[in-house]
Structures are given as structure tokens and as C-alpha cells.
Design an enzyme around this catalytic site. Structure first.
Site, PDB file in Angstrom:
ATOM      1  N   HIS A  19       0.823  -1.219   0.000  1.00  0.00           N
ATOM      2  CA  HIS A  19       0.000   0.000   0.000  1.00  0.00           C
ATOM      3  C   HIS A  19       0.858   1.270   0.000  1.00  0.00           C
ATOM      4  O   HIS A  19       0.342   2.359  -0.207  1.00  0.00           O
ATOM      5  CB  HIS A  19      -0.900  -0.017   1.236  1.00  0.00           C
ATOM      6  CG  HIS A  19      -2.327   0.360   0.968  1.00  0.00           C
ATOM      7  ND1 HIS A  19      -2.890   0.438  -0.289  1.00  0.00           N
ATOM      8  CD2 HIS A  19      -3.332   0.691   1.838  1.00  0.00           C
ATOM      9  CE1 HIS A  19      -4.167   0.790  -0.181  1.00  0.00           C
ATOM     10  NE2 HIS A  19      -4.455   0.958   1.090  1.00  0.00           N
ATOM     11  N   ASP A  87      -0.869   2.720  -5.304  1.00  0.00           N
ATOM     12  CA  ASP A  87      -0.925   1.302  -5.683  1.00  0.00           C
ATOM     13  C   ASP A  87      -2.264   0.972  -6.324  1.00  0.00           C
ATOM     14  O   ASP A  87      -3.272   1.607  -6.035  1.00  0.00           O
ATOM     15  CB  ASP A  87      -0.724   0.437  -4.435  1.00  0.00           C
ATOM     16  CG  ASP A  87      -1.791   0.699  -3.383  1.00  0.00           C
ATOM     17  OD1 ASP A  87      -2.654  -0.179  -3.183  1.00  0.00           O
ATOM     18  OD2 ASP A  87      -1.777   1.782  -2.761  1.00  0.00           O
ATOM     19  N   ASN A 108      -9.422   3.545  -1.774  1.00  0.00           N
ATOM     20  CA  ASN A 108      -9.994   4.464  -0.782  1.00  0.00           C
ATOM     21  C   ASN A 108      -9.249   5.788  -0.679  1.00  0.00           C
ATOM     22  O   ASN A 108      -9.867   6.822  -0.422  1.00  0.00           O
ATOM     23  CB  ASN A 108     -10.075   3.787   0.586  1.00  0.00           C
ATOM     24  CG  ASN A 108     -11.140   2.709   0.622  1.00  0.00           C
ATOM     25  OD1 ASN A 108     -12.123   2.790  -0.103  1.00  0.00           O
ATOM     26  ND2 ASN A 108     -10.938   1.701   1.437  1.00  0.00           N
TER      27      ASN A 108
END
Length: 192
Positions: A19, A87, A108
């Protein structure tokens, strides 16, 4: 003034996770340009040159938008001059692409940025981390790459950093052409 923001999660426990590849690219750009991200404001860190800013939010991924909105507003940076690096599970490891706009596609951090800026017209550089076989996304993105994947991702990070540096002084269309063509070759050579 241009703004390049890499997304990730703060803290040592997340430093080497999938991430955080957006952070890795920002670190590589800063290294190449001999800059230190030594300024802190709006719950993020950044380096400011005469005509650009490199930045990393210090919020968790899904709250990245307020930092981007505040730093862009403070330095009067238009949405057209922002590049977000993050990512993407829809791309395999070794793949990456630059896009002029689009939806968050389930990411998100990007979703929050789109909400805070009020537009999907945001340039982004997406770096593939692949999808987990067991579909458990949250835990997957918070794990490190294996040794073989790490070698591939390090090369992609270098290419992504180079593309982002070119963005600082070029039209995005030129960068998109160069990067996406170069990365297509890379994808073929790293396909497993």
C-alpha cells in the site's frame, strides 16, 4: 506550481507494505532531486522547490483527501497541476500507467481525494500490486512484496519517479505517451 503526492500509510509497521508504493516513488523523486521532505503542515510532510511540491500525507490512506485539498488550496495549485501516485490491484506487479482522470476504482485514498477536490479530473500514476488469490484485500495491501516481486517493483518505482520528474516540466500528454509505451515493454518483460 505543480504538486506530486504519493499515497501510503504513516508509521514503520507500514513502511515496506504494498500500500506504500506511492510513498516509495516520492522518496525516489526526492532522492533524485536532492530534496528533503522536511516541511510539515496539514497533517502531511512535503518538500517545496520554486515551482513544485513533493508530498506525503501523514493520515491513513482513506483520509488522504483533506491533506491534498488543503496543500493545493494553500499554495494555489490548480487540480490540473496535481499528480497522485498510488498502488493499484487491477494491475499486475510490474505494470503501471498514467491516466488523466477517472474514478477511484475502489482505491480508498483516491476516493477521498476525488471527494475532497470535487472532481475525477485528477492525474494519477497507478502502480500495480496485483490482486490476492484469496480476495482478502485489506490484509493483502498491508503485506510486503516477496523477494522476486520486490526486484520488479523497485524497477517500476524508478521508472515512475522518472515519469513524475518529467511531469514537473512537461505536458502530461507527453509523459503519458512515453511512460505508457515504456511500461508496456516492461510489463511484457516481467510477465510471469
Amino acid at each position: 506550481m505543480k504538486l506530486i503526492v504519493g499515497l501510503g500509510n504513516p508509521g514503520d509497521e507500514y513502511k515496506n507494505t504494498k500500500h506504500n508504493v506511492g510513498f516509495w516513488v516520492i522518496d525516489k523523486i526526492a532522492q533524485e532531486l536532492k530534496l528533503n521532505l522536511d516541511k510539515q503542515k496539514f497533517n502531511g510532510i512535503f518538500a517545496k522547490a520554486d515551482d513544485y511540491i513533493l508530498a506525503k500525507p501523514l493520515t491513513y490512506m482513506n483520509n488522504s483527501g483533506l491533506f491534498v485539498q488543503k496543500i493545493a488550496h494553500f499554495f494555489k495549485i490548480s487540480n490540473d497541476d496535481i499528480l497522485i501516485i498510488y498502488d493499484d490491484m487491477d494491475f499486475s506487479i510490474g505494470q503501471a500507467a498514467i491516466k488523466n482522470n477517472g474514478s477511484a476504482a475502489g482505491h480508498n485514498g483516491m476516493k477521498d481525494i476525488i471527494e475532497q477536490l470535487g472532481t475525477e479530473q485528477i492525474k494519477r500514476l497507478k502502480i500495480g500490486i496485483s490482486r490476492p488469490l484469496n480476495k482478502e484485500n485489506k490484509n493483502y495491501v498491508l503485506t510486503p512484496f516477496n523477494n522476486e516481486e520486490q526486484k520488479i517493483i523497485e524497477k517500476v518505482v524508478e521508472t515512475a519517479a522518472d515519469a513524475a520528474i518529467q511531469f514537473l516540466s512537461n505536458d502530461i500528454r507527453i509523459i503519458v505517451e512515453r511512460f505508457n509505451a515504456k511500461n508496456k515493454k516492461r510489463k511484457d518483460s516481467f510477465s510471469s
